[in-house]
Design an enzyme around this catalytic site. Structure first.
Site, PDB file in Angstrom:
ATOM      1  N   ARG A 148      28.040  35.959  43.911  1.00 36.16           N
ATOM      2  CA  ARG A 148      26.675  35.787  43.409  1.00 36.16           C
ATOM      3  C   ARG A 148      26.608  34.955  42.137  1.00 36.16           C
ATOM      4  NH1 ARG A 148      27.096  39.724  46.509  1.00 36.16           N
ATOM      5  NH2 ARG A 148      28.845  40.348  45.196  1.00 36.16           N
ATOM      6  N   THR A 149      27.438  35.278  41.154  1.00 37.80           N
ATOM      7  CA  THR A 149      27.325  34.595  39.872  1.00 37.80           C
ATOM      8  C   THR A 149      27.649  33.112  39.997  1.00 37.80           C
ATOM      9  OG1 THR A 149      27.897  36.630  38.687  1.00 37.80           O
ATOM     10  CG2 THR A 149      28.108  34.558  37.479  1.00 37.80           C
ATOM     11  N   LYS A 178      50.361  27.083  35.659  1.00 40.07           N
ATOM     12  CA  LYS A 178      51.543  26.429  35.100  1.00 40.07           C
ATOM     13  C   LYS A 178      51.790  26.825  33.652  1.00 40.07           C
ATOM     14  CE  LYS A 178      50.455  22.367  37.921  1.00 40.07           C
ATOM     15  NZ  LYS A 178      50.086  20.923  37.899  1.00 40.07           N
ATOM     16  N   ARG A 199      34.128  32.418  33.979  1.00 33.43           N
ATOM     17  CA  ARG A 199      34.459  33.830  34.159  1.00 33.43           C
ATOM     18  C   ARG A 199      35.958  33.979  33.951  1.00 33.43           C
ATOM     19  NH1 ARG A 199      32.405  37.653  38.934  1.00 33.43           N
ATOM     20  NH2 ARG A 199      30.645  37.608  37.483  1.00 33.43           N
ATOM     21  N   HIS A 227      28.730  40.482  30.225  1.00 36.51           N
ATOM     22  CA  HIS A 227      28.192  39.604  31.252  1.00 36.51           C
ATOM     23  C   HIS A 227      26.728  39.342  30.863  1.00 36.51           C
ATOM     24  CE1 HIS A 227      27.616  37.517  34.855  1.00 36.51           C
ATOM     25  NE2 HIS A 227      28.061  38.377  35.755  1.00 36.51           N
TER      26      HIS A 227
END
Length: 402
Positions: A148-149, A178, A199, A227
């Site tokens: 969703r986000t 890496k 995120r 959030h």
């Protein structure tokens, strides 16, 4: 001109101000005495609230000025017309350079953002507003899974005419695998884009990214931290569904220790008057003390309960959350202890008030049964849709301003 302003919890002086001296807006939360069509400002509670208003008052200004403070406090004035504060006028720069945590927002800014989101709802394909971000590029860096986000941010950018550069699983399929530092990744990506949506699995990562970047950074969730755009869309949904944000009761249910959505939501709820929050959670995932202490410091009433039915019967909003297995590591025993303890089903709906709503940041597992979906009080899919409009608003504000 001088007068009286009755701000929540205080009485202070009402003075005129020129637009250039204004630095916030709140046309609805303060009842003041003044003359019509003037620019006024209320000084109180350590902040400066300014607005352009037209007042209908039951007493004359002269009466007010000639009476003592006790009688002034009895004065009842009603704002009949209010406009945006100077800061929120079209063309002005957005007050924030990044969106990292819920504490960045005050009530005035929240109200103004919600107005922009309402305007975003009206934008249709090929309309003039659908091209306001043409020529801008947004980079999405997602170090944790998201549906969703990520999709709502990408949809928001494209619906406003912008373009998207995306990394869906940056933890495994970027140079982070890496050993590249987050700071180096941000310095590189900012050369390709105009705004970064990130995120991350670590709390505080968004702050590090914002401190490094020279372009706006939006926190799309940082581990168990915050959030903020989810909290914005949650508040927007409550406002749309319930019709108010002051004087509401909210039950936060489920994984409150690891749930970044409920943490950010609690910070925003604390900005409103006469709010009460109930915490309903298994013992292993109770709300952390920092949120409780913050609410107490803001004089927000809160209560812990183990009785979901009782809480649901009182609340305007039941905000259910998923028990997050990914936060338990190898402690599967603790996850199983928490999972399934609190479930919103038809029995819970039967005790809820008719105007109340059920919310969930999604995804859900079994903590809301499927038969709840058909009830008009199930607001979680509307909540997800509102995320599009809020994120359209935030992208517009960060890149173009008001």
């Amino acid at each position: 001109m001088a007068g009286l302003c009755s701000y929540p919890g205080s009485v202070s002086r009402l003075v005129t101000r020129s637009p250039g001296e204004m630095n916030s807006s709140n046309p609805s939360s303060c009842k003041c005495f003044g003359s019509s069509s003037i620019i006024v400002a209320c000084e109180g509670l350590g902040r400066f609230s300014a607005f352009k208003a037209r007042w209908e008052c039951v007493k004359s200004l002269q009466w007010l000025l000639n009476n003592n403070t006790e009688e002034r406090n009895k004065l009842q004035c009603r704002a009949v017309e209010a406009g945006k504060g100077y800061l929120f006028e079209a063309g002005n720069k957005f007050q924030l350079e990044d969106v990292i945590e819920a504490q960045q927002f005050d009530r005035d800014t929240l109200s103004a953002i919600f107005e922009v989101a309402r305007e975003m709802e009206k934008i249709e394909k090929n309309s003039p507003g659908s091209q306001i971000l043409k020529g801008y590029l947004m980079a999405t860096l997602f170090y944790e899974p998201s549906t969703r986000t990520r999709l709502s941010f990408e949809s928001a950018m494209k619906r406003l005419g912008g373009e998207v550069l995306t990394t869906e699983n940056a933890r495994e399929f970027s140079s982070a695998a890496k050993g590249e530092t987050l700071e180096d990744t941000i310095r590189t990506v900012e050369g390709y884009a105009d705004i970064i949506v990130m995120r991350h699995f670590e709390s505080g990562a968004a702050k590090r990214a914002a401190a490094t970047a020279k372009i706006p950074v939006i926190n799309a969730g940082d581990g168990p931290g915050q959030h903020p755009t989810q909290a914005l869309l949650d508040m927007y949904t409550i406002k749309r569904e319930i019709g108010k944000l002051d004087g509401i009761m909210v039950g936060l249910v489920g994984d409150l220790a690891n749930g970044r959505t409920v943490r950010s939501l609690a910070y925003l709820l604390a900005k409103y008057n006469e709010v009460k929050i109930y915490f309903v959670a298994p013992d292993v995932v109770k709300m952390k003390d920092d949120i409780k202490d913050y609410l107490t410091s803001k004089n927000v009433k809160w209560e812990e309960s183990s009785d979901l039915m009782e809480v649901a019967s009182k609340c305007d909003v039941v905000y259910q959350t998923r028990i997050q297995r990914e936060r338990f590591g190898e402690r599967n025993d603790l996850y199983e202890e928490a999972r399934g303890k609190y479930i919103v089903d038809r029995n819970v709906l039967s005790v809820m008030q008719k105007h109340a709503i059920v919310m969930h940041p999604l995804p859900r597992l079994d903590e809301i049964t499927a038969d709840v979906d058909e009830d008009p009080r199930a607001a979680y899919f509307s909540q997800a849709k509102n995320g599009l409009y809020i994120r359209m608003a935030i992208l517009k504000l960060l890149l173009l301003g008001w």
